[in-house]
Design a protein around this motif. Structure first.
Motif, PDB file in Angstrom:
ATOM      1  N   ARG A 156       0.830  -1.209   0.000  1.00 33.30           N
ATOM      2  CA  ARG A 156       0.000   0.000   0.000  1.00 33.30           C
ATOM      3  C   ARG A 156       0.864   1.258   0.000  1.00 33.30           C
ATOM      4  N   VAL A 157       1.964   1.239   0.756  1.00 31.57           N
ATOM      5  CA  VAL A 157       2.873   2.389   0.779  1.00 31.57           C
ATOM      6  C   VAL A 157       3.487   2.599  -0.603  1.00 31.57           C
ATOM      7  N   LEU A 158       3.971   1.518  -1.216  1.00 33.19           N
ATOM      8  CA  LEU A 158       4.572   1.625  -2.544  1.00 33.19           C
ATOM      9  C   LEU A 158       3.571   2.133  -3.568  1.00 33.19           C
ATOM     10  N   THR A 170       4.637  13.864   1.669  1.00 33.28           N
ATOM     11  CA  THR A 170       5.033  13.990   3.068  1.00 33.28           C
ATOM     12  C   THR A 170       4.650  12.743   3.863  1.00 33.28           C
ATOM     13  N   LYS A 171       5.262  12.616   5.049  1.00 37.76           N
ATOM     14  CA  LYS A 171       4.912  11.503   5.931  1.00 37.76           C
ATOM     15  C   LYS A 171       3.448  11.587   6.344  1.00 37.76           C
ATOM     16  N   THR A 172       2.961  12.799   6.602  1.00 37.63           N
ATOM     17  CA  THR A 172       1.566  12.959   6.998  1.00 37.63           C
ATOM     18  C   THR A 172       0.626  12.499   5.901  1.00 37.63           C
ATOM     19  N   GLN A 173       0.943  12.822   4.643  1.00 38.78           N
ATOM     20  CA  GLN A 173       0.115  12.369   3.526  1.00 38.78           C
ATOM     21  C   GLN A 173       0.101  10.848   3.431  1.00 38.78           C
ATOM     22  N   ILE A 174       1.249  10.224   3.668  1.00 42.83           N
ATOM     23  CA  ILE A 174       1.318   8.766   3.614  1.00 42.83           C
ATOM     24  C   ILE A 174       0.522   8.161   4.768  1.00 42.83           C
ATOM     25  N   LEU A 175       0.671   8.722   5.969  1.00 44.29           N
ATOM     26  CA  LEU A 175      -0.080   8.223   7.116  1.00 44.29           C
ATOM     27  C   LEU A 175      -1.583   8.301   6.867  1.00 44.29           C
TER      28      LEU A 175
END
Length: 237
Positions: A156-158, A170-175
């Motif tokens: 899902r991250v990829l 950003t990390k927030t967008q990924i979270l």
């Protein structure tokens, strides 16, 4: 051209959150608090998918489902707090493509929109970046033809990053996009990104880069014969 999604939801926080998640996923989005302008939106905006909340002021989602089916060939995803089987069967029997019950994670909703598009032959079932192939339907990743084993979260991250290739995320967008909630520990992102990067680089050059202080970016390797300078990325994680 990106696919378009019309979101009809009377709850402002939910509608805004859905619009943001879909826009981050690369869709063109229009949100409405009710169905009063749906015929105009179907003609002028021409959505590929319509998200319909069942409990709406004025005409409810089932009434609007009938309008969409008569006026458009858009896919329809019903969204509701009702979890009764009768409601689900009514929506699907009347022509909805899928059904999601509140509360839901944004990542699941985005995935369901993509699935509706693919079933209608409008969504990309695979993403290609250099020699990397991400088969979205099969949750399969190939690098130069070699399968890359990823956990469900790593996949899902990829996929989230690959859909935004050449853009810093950003990390927030990924979270928010993967876990559905921005207040999880950012270390979740670092751990999963590092694992994905390690597995991909076992079979080829770096595709997933760190932009220090900003986030991450997926891009194809720079052609060594090109006169264009590579961007100033820092790949320390």
């Amino acid at each position: 051209m990106s696919s378009s999604v019309l979101v009809v939801e009377d709850s402002d926080p939910i509608r805004i959150g859905v619009e943001s998640a879909l826009a981050d996923a690369g869709y063109s989005v229009r949100g409405r608090p009710d169905g009063s302008s749906i015929e105009h939106d179907l003609r002028e905006f021409r959505p590929d998918v319509v998200l319909l909340d069942v409990m709406l002021p004025g005409s409810d989602g089932f009434d609007l489902l009938d309008v969409v089916r008569r006026r458009s060939d858009a896919g329809i995803l019903m969204v509701t707090a009702r979890d009764g089987v009768a409601d689900r069967l009514r929506g699907l029997t009347d022509g909805a493509d899928d059904y999601i019950v509140k509360p839901f994670e944004m990542a699941e909703l985005v995935a369901r929109v993509g699935a509706v598009l693919r079933r209608r032959g409008r969504g990309a079932a695979a993403i290609h970046i250099d020699d990397l192939v991400i088969e979205l339907d099969a949750a399969l990743v190939l690098r130069a033809g070699t399968p890359i084993p990823l956990t469900a979260t790593e996949f899902r991250v990829l996929a989230f990053l690959a859909r935004r290739r050449d853009r810093v995320v950003t990390k927030t967008q990924i979270l928010t996009g993967v876990w559905g909630y921005e207040h999880y520990d950012p270390n979740l992102v670092e751990v999963n990104v590092s694992a994905v990067r390690r597995k991909l680089e076992a079979h080829g050059p770096r595709l997933l880069h760190t932009e220090r202080g900003l986030g991450y970016i997926m891009r194809a390797p720079v052609d060594p014969t090109s006169s264009v300078d590579p961007t100033n990325s820092v790949d320390d994680r």
